[in-house]
Design a protein around this motif. Sequence first.
Motif, PDB file in Angstrom:
ATOM      1  N   ILE A  92       0.859  -1.197   0.000  1.00 38.24           N
ATOM      2  CA  ILE A  92       0.000   0.000   0.000  1.00 38.24           C
ATOM      3  C   ILE A  92       0.888   1.237   0.000  1.00 38.24           C
ATOM      4  CG2 ILE A  92      -1.797   1.253   1.261  1.00 38.24           C
ATOM      5  CD1 ILE A  92      -2.170  -1.642   2.700  1.00 38.24           C
ATOM      6  N   ASP A  93       0.703   2.079  -0.986  1.00 35.04           N
ATOM      7  CA  ASP A  93       1.474   3.327  -1.112  1.00 35.04           C
ATOM      8  C   ASP A  93       0.475   4.477  -1.142  1.00 35.04           C
ATOM      9  OD1 ASP A  93       3.017   5.492  -1.837  1.00 35.04           O
ATOM     10  OD2 ASP A  93       4.185   4.404  -3.330  1.00 35.04           O
ATOM     11  N   LEU A  94       0.452   5.287  -0.091  1.00 37.40           N
ATOM     12  CA  LEU A  94      -0.513   6.381   0.000  1.00 37.40           C
ATOM     13  C   LEU A  94      -0.246   7.419  -1.088  1.00 37.40           C
ATOM     14  CD1 LEU A  94      -0.599   6.846   3.878  1.00 37.40           C
ATOM     15  CD2 LEU A  94      -2.104   5.459   2.443  1.00 37.40           C
ATOM     16  N   ASP A  95      -1.301   7.892  -1.726  1.00 35.33           N
ATOM     17  CA  ASP A  95      -1.168   8.860  -2.815  1.00 35.33           C
ATOM     18  C   ASP A  95      -0.968  10.270  -2.267  1.00 35.33           C
ATOM     19  OD1 ASP A  95      -1.623   6.858  -4.717  1.00 35.33           O
ATOM     20  OD2 ASP A  95      -3.802   7.115  -4.582  1.00 35.33           O
ATOM     21  N   LYS A  96       0.047  10.954  -2.768  1.00 35.15           N
ATOM     22  CA  LYS A  96       0.318  12.374  -2.457  1.00 35.15           C
ATOM     23  C   LYS A  96       0.395  12.650  -0.961  1.00 35.15           C
ATOM     24  CE  LYS A  96      -2.120  13.760  -6.666  1.00 35.15           C
ATOM     25  NZ  LYS A  96      -3.253  14.503  -7.236  1.00 35.15           N
ATOM     26  N   PHE A  97       0.934  11.685  -0.203  1.00 35.68           N
ATOM     27  CA  PHE A  97       1.012  11.892   1.241  1.00 35.68           C
ATOM     28  C   PHE A  97       2.003  12.999   1.596  1.00 35.68           C
ATOM     29  CE2 PHE A  97       2.155  10.953   5.664  1.00 35.68           C
ATOM     30  CZ  PHE A  97       0.897  10.852   6.211  1.00 35.68           C
ATOM     31  N   GLY A  98       2.989  13.212   0.730  1.00 38.90           N
ATOM     32  CA  GLY A  98       3.960  14.280   0.977  1.00 38.90           C
ATOM     33  C   GLY A  98       3.298  15.639   1.096  1.00 38.90           C
ATOM     34  N   ASP A  99       2.219  15.855   0.332  1.00 41.95           N
ATOM     35  CA  ASP A  99       1.489  17.127   0.421  1.00 41.95           C
ATOM     36  C   ASP A  99       0.871  17.295   1.805  1.00 41.95           C
ATOM     37  OD1 ASP A  99       2.159  17.406  -2.195  1.00 41.95           O
ATOM     38  OD2 ASP A  99       0.188  16.880  -2.995  1.00 41.95           O
ATOM     39  N   LEU A 100       0.335  16.192   2.346  1.00 45.90           N
ATOM     40  CA  LEU A 100      -0.262  16.248   3.688  1.00 45.90           C
ATOM     41  C   LEU A 100       0.805  16.531   4.737  1.00 45.90           C
ATOM     42  CD1 LEU A 100      -2.794  13.273   3.666  1.00 45.90           C
ATOM     43  CD2 LEU A 100      -3.301  15.705   3.560  1.00 45.90           C
ATOM     44  N   SER A 101       1.971  15.906   4.573  1.00 41.07           N
ATOM     45  CA  SER A 101       3.056  16.124   5.536  1.00 41.07           C
ATOM     46  C   SER A 101       3.454  17.591   5.579  1.00 41.07           C
ATOM     47  CB  SER A 101       4.278  15.268   5.151  1.00 41.07           C
ATOM     48  OG  SER A 101       3.962  13.903   5.250  1.00 41.07           O
ATOM     49  N   GLU A 102       3.529  18.217   4.406  1.00 39.25           N
ATOM     50  CA  GLU A 102       3.888  19.637   4.346  1.00 39.25           C
ATOM     51  C   GLU A 102       2.804  20.495   4.978  1.00 39.25           C
ATOM     52  OE1 GLU A 102       5.016  21.057   0.515  1.00 39.25           O
ATOM     53  OE2 GLU A 102       6.451  19.454   0.170  1.00 39.25           O
ATOM     54  N   ALA A 103       1.539  20.116   4.777  1.00 36.16           N
ATOM     55  CA  ALA A 103       0.422  20.919   5.275  1.00 36.16           C
ATOM     56  C   ALA A 103       0.227  20.782   6.785  1.00 36.16           C
ATOM     57  CB  ALA A 103      -0.862  20.522   4.546  1.00 36.16           C
ATOM     58  N   PHE A 104       0.399  19.555   7.318  1.00 31.17           N
ATOM     59  CA  PHE A 104       0.061  19.309   8.717  1.00 31.17           C
ATOM     60  C   PHE A 104       1.262  19.124   9.643  1.00 31.17           C
ATOM     61  CE2 PHE A 104      -3.757  17.972   6.397  1.00 31.17           C
ATOM     62  CZ  PHE A 104      -4.731  18.670   7.098  1.00 31.17           C
ATOM     63  N   ASN A 155      -3.531   6.186  12.396  1.00 32.62           N
ATOM     64  CA  ASN A 155      -4.965   5.996  12.158  1.00 32.62           C
ATOM     65  C   ASN A 155      -5.203   5.072  10.968  1.00 32.62           C
ATOM     66  OD1 ASN A 155      -7.336   7.033  10.305  1.00 32.62           O
ATOM     67  ND2 ASN A 155      -7.970   7.510  12.395  1.00 32.62           N
ATOM     68  N   ILE A 156      -4.439   5.275   9.907  1.00 30.23           N
ATOM     69  CA  ILE A 156      -4.571   4.449   8.697  1.00 30.23           C
ATOM     70  C   ILE A 156      -4.168   3.008   8.979  1.00 30.23           C
ATOM     71  CG2 ILE A 156      -3.534   4.045   6.416  1.00 30.23           C
ATOM     72  CD1 ILE A 156      -3.466   7.160   6.168  1.00 30.23           C
ATOM     73  N   ALA A 157      -3.072   2.834   9.740  1.00 31.47           N
ATOM     74  CA  ALA A 157      -2.600   1.494  10.077  1.00 31.47           C
ATOM     75  C   ALA A 157      -3.675   0.717  10.851  1.00 31.47           C
ATOM     76  CB  ALA A 157      -1.318   1.577  10.895  1.00 31.47           C
ATOM     77  N   LYS A 158      -4.341   1.383  11.793  1.00 30.21           N
ATOM     78  CA  LYS A 158      -5.394   0.736  12.583  1.00 30.21           C
ATOM     79  C   LYS A 158      -6.579   0.347  11.698  1.00 30.21           C
ATOM     80  CE  LYS A 158      -4.279   3.118  16.904  1.00 30.21           C
ATOM     81  NZ  LYS A 158      -4.674   4.222  17.826  1.00 30.21           N
ATOM     82  N   ARG A 159      -6.931   1.232  10.787  1.00 31.12           N
ATOM     83  CA  ARG A 159      -8.070   0.957   9.887  1.00 31.12           C
ATOM     84  C   ARG A 159      -7.770  -0.226   8.963  1.00 31.12           C
ATOM     85  NH1 ARG A 159      -8.738   6.745   7.373  1.00 31.12           N
ATOM     86  NH2 ARG A 159     -10.106   5.649   5.885  1.00 31.12           N
ATOM     87  N   GLU A 211       5.084  17.072  10.801  1.00 33.99           N
ATOM     88  CA  GLU A 211       5.538  15.710  11.056  1.00 33.99           C
ATOM     89  C   GLU A 211       4.705  14.991  12.116  1.00 33.99           C
ATOM     90  OE1 GLU A 211       9.620  13.483  12.580  1.00 33.99           O
ATOM     91  OE2 GLU A 211       9.746  15.504  11.755  1.00 33.99           O
ATOM     92  N   LYS A 212       4.389  15.685  13.211  1.00 33.33           N
ATOM     93  CA  LYS A 212       3.666  15.047  14.311  1.00 33.33           C
ATOM     94  C   LYS A 212       2.270  14.605  13.880  1.00 33.33           C
ATOM     95  CE  LYS A 212       2.210  15.748  19.116  1.00 33.33           C
ATOM     96  NZ  LYS A 212       2.163  16.700  20.247  1.00 33.33           N
ATOM     97  N   GLU A 213       1.530  15.501  13.220  1.00 35.20           N
ATOM     98  CA  GLU A 213       0.173  15.165  12.793  1.00 35.20           C
ATOM     99  C   GLU A 213       0.200  14.118  11.686  1.00 35.20           C
ATOM    100  OE1 GLU A 213      -3.764  14.810  12.795  1.00 35.20           O
ATOM    101  OE2 GLU A 213      -2.556  15.884  14.280  1.00 35.20           O
ATOM    102  N   SER A 214       1.245  14.159  10.830  1.00 40.02           N
ATOM    103  CA  SER A 214       1.379  13.154   9.765  1.00 40.02           C
ATOM    104  C   SER A 214       1.508  11.759  10.360  1.00 40.02           C
ATOM    105  CB  SER A 214       2.592  13.457   8.888  1.00 40.02           C
ATOM    106  OG  SER A 214       2.439  14.684   8.231  1.00 40.02           O
ATOM    107  N   LYS A 215       2.280  11.654  11.447  1.00 44.58           N
ATOM    108  CA  LYS A 215       2.431  10.345  12.095  1.00 44.58           C
ATOM    109  C   LYS A 215       1.107   9.884  12.693  1.00 44.58           C
ATOM    110  CE  LYS A 215       5.283   7.575  15.151  1.00 44.58           C
ATOM    111  NZ  LYS A 215       6.403   7.492  16.104  1.00 44.58           N
ATOM    112  N   ASN A 216       0.328  10.818  13.246  1.00 42.85           N
ATOM    113  CA  ASN A 216      -0.990  10.472  13.784  1.00 42.85           C
ATOM    114  C   ASN A 216      -1.900   9.941  12.679  1.00 42.85           C
ATOM    115  OD1 ASN A 216      -0.252  11.295  16.349  1.00 42.85           O
ATOM    116  ND2 ASN A 216      -1.094  13.359  16.108  1.00 42.85           N
TER     117      ASN A 216
END
Length: 466
Positions: free
Chosen positions: A71-83, A94-98, A85-90
Amino acid sequence: MLETLMMIALLAVMVTITYFIARKVIFEIKSAKDEKSLLIDGILTRSDINSVITSYITRIAKGTTFSLIYIDLDKFGDLSEAFGEKESKNILENIAKRIKKLLPTSAKIARYTGDEFLIFLNNQYSQKQVTEYGYKILYELRNKTKVAGGTEIDLTASVAVCYYPMHGNSLKNLMDSLKIAIYQAKKNGGNSLKIYSEELKDQEESIEYYYQIKHAIERHEFQLYYQPMIDYTNKKIYGYEALLRWNHPTLGVLGPDKFINIMEQTGDIHWVGRWGIESIIKTSYELRGIHSMYDDVKISINLSPKQLLSETIASDFAKAVKKLKGNPKNIILEVGEFALFEKQEQIFENLVKLSEVGFSIAVDGFSIDLATINRLSRINMDMIKMRQKTITENETNGKYLELLLNYVKTNGKLVVAEGVEALDEVKKIAKLGVELFQGYYFGTPMPFIELQDYTDKFMEKFGNLN
């Protein structure tokens, strides 16, 4: 004498051995740190799942099968920049649990790299069942993902599936198959599932580049080089064109012809646009500290058709400008070969929106005719860039050039003559009323660190151009 030489040789061997041992220790320490940074409670690490799979391969009987899902998340780098490092890990937790909730208890799941997960399903599960699990994951990740403050975001993934031993008889071969399948999913726009097949193997070089590009983005290996645009009439630097380069760790500095097509196929080109806008805003601030003529400096950046087909390009760029308090009027968005695709309504609408945000728009003068010029007025085009040869070759009959220059003069637009390599070319074109020039005569593309020196030398040289 012989004893001395033997002692020197022995010492050299010991030094060499010590060096390689030290390198191995450093590598192991770095690997351990990298592994630690990927830890998520309740799921395996990369080394853990590698051990599980390799051990399973050595123990199973001939004819036994198992499956892997990547599983390779699409455009996750954009989320990391927006939110951050800490929120990206959260988000990843969340995704891992789901994902884990969708899988049987015997399945093994690991965070394999930054935003990628690997799942191991043993021989209890048929290929059909494994594919169904892959689709469940795909559909689950299409649901909204909650972030801090209760905000919901859209997040999708590319999913790849492969089977042992059909798609590889070792962990390495299986991972190679998964990478090829993921690349194909990304190439088709992501948000899809791909099962590996031998037909996919034909593009291995592109696939290798895809993964190198992905890591290059994470390691900040991409850089902008700047080529000057000169105001010949007023003897000053009008601005710079920002050109993308890749500081490849083994191949050196690579031009976009080596990687841009792959970025277009996988969607990384959209990251380039947002990162590029932010980078040139920062550069414009830094240039003002070099010389007063840079107080209103213009910097251009190229846009591809793929970027201009994005429905969010105008809002994405507007957010970048607002974030860094940049002036969009000093940012020139260059559209190459406009006449070849300007009839694409989405592209045309996006150019109108970008112009409304305040960006300056430049188009390539190649193949522009009267009908195209009429369309240009609707997007509030500011600049036409023409190759030096196009101008000089049209000088004799003059109809095309006269039409273009009259339009520019009448409507207060600008023309830049590109590709000038000699002073006589500059003077010849300047007589036609062209004021702005770009080409090797005035300067080659250079990293930002060289702009101070270039500015000083330009100020010394430019006064002698007449």
